[in-house]
Design an enzyme around this catalytic site. Structure first.
Site, short mmCIF file in Angstrom:
data_model
loop_
_atom_site.label_atom_id
_atom_site.label_comp_id
_atom_site.label_asym_id
_atom_site.label_seq_id
_atom_site.Cartn_x
_atom_site.Cartn_y
_atom_site.Cartn_z
N SER A 96 -4.67 11.19 5.93
CA SER A 96 -4.12 12.26 5.11
C SER A 96 -4.74 13.60 5.45
O SER A 96 -5.93 13.69 5.75
CB SER A 96 -4.40 11.93 3.65
OG SER A 96 -4.21 13.05 2.84
N TYR B 229 -10.08 10.05 -3.29
CA TYR B 229 -8.97 9.59 -2.45
C TYR B 229 -9.16 10.06 -1.00
O TYR B 229 -9.14 9.27 -0.06
CB TYR B 229 -7.62 10.11 -3.00
CG TYR B 229 -6.51 10.10 -1.99
CD1 TYR B 229 -5.96 8.89 -1.55
CD2 TYR B 229 -6.03 11.28 -1.44
CE1 TYR B 229 -4.96 8.88 -0.58
CE2 TYR B 229 -5.03 11.28 -0.49
CZ TYR B 229 -4.50 10.08 -0.06
OH TYR B 229 -3.52 10.07 0.90
N LYS C 297 -10.22 7.98 2.63
CA LYS C 297 -9.49 8.02 3.91
C LYS C 297 -10.43 8.45 5.05
O LYS C 297 -10.39 7.91 6.15
CB LYS C 297 -8.31 9.01 3.82
CG LYS C 297 -7.17 8.52 2.95
CD LYS C 297 -6.41 7.38 3.62
CE LYS C 297 -5.27 6.86 2.78
NZ LYS C 297 -4.65 5.65 3.32
#
Ligand code: UD1
Length: 345
Positions: free
Chosen positions: A130, A154, A158
Site C-alpha cells: 500500500s 495498518y 504492510k
C-alpha cells in the site's frame, strides 16, 4: 500428460482486488485456487467471478491464513506454482483501535504463508502492499525510493511484511517476490457484476459517494477543506481496479526466472481532489451528490500521488483507465447491486 497451465494460489481472492485479479488470471489461462476466510467478503462473489471469466475456479477454501495445517493441506492437494497474496485487514481507523489484531492477521498470516511455501519449494509471490507505507510525503509524485514512514498500524503491518519478504529474498536462494504498492484502487468490473462491497457504511470515498448518488446515504462528508491543495481538499491517485488486476498478472509473468525482491508503485500518476472526484461522479451518475466540508479526518494526509514509471520501464505495465471510467464502472455496479452480492446476478 504435461501440465500446460500455471496454478496460482490467490489468498483473499473473494475481496475487491482479489476477485478482479482472479478474473484476470482465469482469462489468461491460469488454474486458480482461492483461500479466503470471508471475514470481509462473501462467497457469493465466486459464482460472479466464474460468470465474468467464463471459466471455473479450480477450488475455493474457507481458511484463515494463520491456520498452518489447513493451508498445508491446500498446498498438498494442488500443484501450486505461484502465489498472489491479498488476504489481510485494510482499514486504517480500525487498525488504530486494534493494532495487535492487525499485526496478527497481516504479519502472522504472511509468515505462515511463507513458511508453507518454503516447505513446498514454492518461491514466487506477488504481495499486496500500500502507498500508505510512505506516510506524509515530502514531495510528490512518490517514487519507490522515497522513505517508508508508516503512521498507523495498518500501514506499519504492510511495511513489516515488505521487510520480511526482502530479508527472505536476501537470505534464501530462488525466491522471487514483487510487492505492489497500490495508491487508491477504485471502480468496478465493467460487467457490473463485480465491485467493492464494504461491510456497513463505506469508509473509502468512492463507495461512499456512490451510496449518496444512489440515495442510500444523505450526503458526503468531505474531510478537510484546508489542505494545501488546489481546492483545499485531499488529493489522491485513484487507480482502476481493472488496471490493478492486470498489473498482478503481468507481475507474475515478470517474476519467472528473476529471483530477488522488487517493489513497484501502482497508480495513474496524477492526483484528483475529493471535489474533483465528486464532480466526475456526478457526471458519471447524472445524480446530485450533496456534500459538506467537515474537519479533517485524523491520520489523513494532504496529497499522495504515485510516480508509476518504474513498473512501466521494468515490465511494461501502465494504467490505462481514467477517473471517469472508474466513476462510470463504480456507478454501474452500485446501481445494479443495491444489496451488494446478496443480489442475484
Ligand atoms: C487509505 C490508505 C490506503 C488503504 C485504504 C484502504 C492512507 C494514506 N491510505 O486510503 O493505503 O489502501 O485506506 O481503506 O492511509 N474522504 C472524504 N470523505 C469520506 C471518505 C474519504 O472526504 O467519506 C477523503 C479522504 O480524506 C481522502 C480521500 O477522500 O482525502 C480518500 O480517502 P479514502 O478513500 O478513505 O482512502 P485513503 O484514506 O486515501
Amino acid at each position: 500428460m504435461p501440465r500446460t497451465l500455471s496454478t496460482a494460489l490467490v489468498t483473499g481472492g473473494a475481496g475487491f482486488i482479489g476477485s478482479h485479479t482472479c478474473v484476470e488470471l482465469l482469462e489468461h489461462g491460469y488454474e486458480v485456487i482461492v483461500v479466503d476466510d470471508h471475514s470481509n467478503s462473501s462467497p457469493e462473489v465466486f459464482a460472479r467471478t466464474e460468470k465474468v471469466a467464463g471459466r471455473c475456479l479450480g477450488a475455493v477454501y474457507r481458511i484463515d491464513l494463520r491456520d498452518r495445517d489447513a493451508l498445508n493441506a491446500v498446498f498438498n492437494r494442488h500443484p501450486i506454482d505461484v502465489v498472489v497474496h491479498f488476504a489481510g485487514k485494510k482499514e486504517v481507523a480500525e487498525s488504530v483501535r486494534t493494532p495487535v489484531e492487525y499485526y496478527d492477521v497481516n504479519v502472522g498470516g504472511t509468515l505462515t504463508l511463507l513458511s508453507v511455501m518454503q516447505e513446498h519449494g514454492i518461491h514466487r509471490l506477488v504481495f499486496s502492499s500500500s502507498c500508505s507505507i510512505y506516510g506524509e510525503a515530502d514531495r510528490i509524485p512518490l517514487t519507490e525510493a522515497d522513505p517508508a514512514r508508516p503512521t498507523n498500524p495498518y500501514a506499519a503491518s504492510k511495511w513489516t511484511c515488505e521487510q520480511i519478504l526482502a530479508d527472505v529474498c536476501r537470505r534464501r536462494d530462488g525466491w522471487a517476490v514483487m510487492s505492489l504498492r497500490y495508491f487508491n484502487p477504485a471502480g468496478a468490473h465493467p460487467s457490473g457484476l463485480l465491485g467493492e462491497v464494504p461491510r456497513g457504511a463505506p469508509g473509502n470515498v468512492m463507495p461512499y459517494m456512490a451510496q449518496v448518488a444512489a440515495g442510500r446515504l444523505d450526503r458526503l462528508n468531505v474531510f478537510g477543506g484546508d489542505y494545501a491543495t488546489s481546492d483545499g481538499t485531499g488529493i489522491r491517485d485513484y487507480i482502476h481496479v481493472m488496471d490493478v488486476a492486470e498489473a498482478h498478472r503481468l507481475a507474475l509473468e515478470h517474476l519467472a526466472g528473476r529471483p530477488g525482491m522488487r517493489v513497484f508503485n501502482l497508480g495513474l500518476g496524477s492526483g484528483t481532489s475529493v471535489l474533483e472526484l465528486l464532480a466526475a461522479f456526478r457526471r458519471a451518475s447524472g445524480r446530485p451528490i450533496p456534500y459538506r466540508i467537515v474537519p479533517r479526518r485524523p491520520g489523513d494526509v494532504g496529497a499522495l500521488v504515485a510516480d508509476p514509471t518504474a513498473a512501466a520501464r521494468a515490465w511494461g505495465w501502465r494504467a490505462t483507465r481514467d477517473v471517469a471510467a472508474m466513476c462510470q464502472d463504480a456507478w454501474r455496479f452500485t446501481r445494479l447491486n443495491p444489496a451488494g452480492y446478496a443480489d442475484r446476478p
